[in-house]
Scaffold this motif. Structure first.
Motif, PDB file in Angstrom:
ATOM      1  N   ASP A  25       0.857  -1.182   0.000  1.00 50.02           N
ATOM      2  CA  ASP A  25       0.000   0.000   0.000  1.00 50.02           C
ATOM      3  C   ASP A  25       0.899   1.241   0.000  1.00 50.02           C
ATOM      4  OD1 ASP A  25      -2.223   1.583   0.127  1.00 50.02           O
ATOM      5  OD2 ASP A  25      -3.024   0.685   1.957  1.00 50.02           O
ATOM      6  N   LYS A  26       0.306   2.424  -0.234  1.00 49.65           N
ATOM      7  CA  LYS A  26       1.116   3.645  -0.196  1.00 49.65           C
ATOM      8  C   LYS A  26       1.426   4.058   1.234  1.00 49.65           C
ATOM      9  CE  LYS A  26      -0.622   5.587  -4.497  1.00 49.65           C
ATOM     10  NZ  LYS A  26      -2.047   5.612  -4.779  1.00 49.65           N
ATOM     11  N   THR A  27       0.485   3.807   2.125  1.00 49.71           N
ATOM     12  CA  THR A  27       0.680   4.202   3.523  1.00 49.71           C
ATOM     13  C   THR A  27       0.830   2.972   4.409  1.00 49.71           C
ATOM     14  OG1 THR A  27      -1.703   4.322   3.799  1.00 49.71           O
ATOM     15  CG2 THR A  27      -0.562   6.373   3.328  1.00 49.71           C
ATOM     16  N   GLU A  67       6.358  -2.628   4.043  1.00 51.83           N
ATOM     17  CA  GLU A  67       6.074  -3.347   2.788  1.00 51.83           C
ATOM     18  C   GLU A  67       6.366  -4.845   2.901  1.00 51.83           C
ATOM     19  OE1 GLU A  67       8.113  -0.802   3.173  1.00 51.83           O
ATOM     20  OE2 GLU A  67       7.646   0.812   1.773  1.00 51.83           O
TER      21      GLU A  67
END
Ligand code: SF4
Ligand code: SF4
Length: 100
Positions: A25-27, A67
């Motif tokens: 995800d980005k966050t 990540e």
């Protein structure tokens, strides 16, 4: 008493982790609640108990390479100060297990 020798399997954890795939995800779904608590935390067990080595001590703070999180949940109970805010990644993100 008769002694028994048990041969443990030779498991290369790094090699097994290499087969895992992630959709990052980005966050981050992980965060530190209070950075000052980490500075006072003498043993910093998060640097050892995470099988994916997500937590690192850099520049006087804990960094989180979210990540690579395997979502095992160990850090939910492993931090002695309950200083890690843990949640699952958003739907569709995170570790992509081959067998569900
Ligand atoms: Fe911070 Fe918890 Fe890690 Fe200690 S174990 S350094 S309090 S996150
Ligand atoms: Fe590491 Fe498991 Fe915590 Fe993810 S849930 S950061 S793999 S200990």
């Amino acid at each position: 008493m008769k002694s028994v020798t048990v041969e443990l399997p030779n498991v290369d954890v790094q090699r097994k982790l290499f087969t895992t795939r992630f959709k990052a995800d980005k966050t981050s779904h992980l965060s530190i609640r209070d950075v000052d608590v980490c500075r006072e935390c003498k043993d910093k067990p998060c640097l050892w108990f995470c099988p994916a080595e997500v937590y690192k001590w850099e520049d006087e703070r804990i960094t989180i390479a979210f990540e690579g999180c395997l979502e095992c949940g160990t850090c939910r109970i492993g931090c002695p100060f309950d200083n890690i805010d843990w949640r699952y990644p958003r739907g569709g993100f995170g570790v992509q297990y081959k067998f569900g």
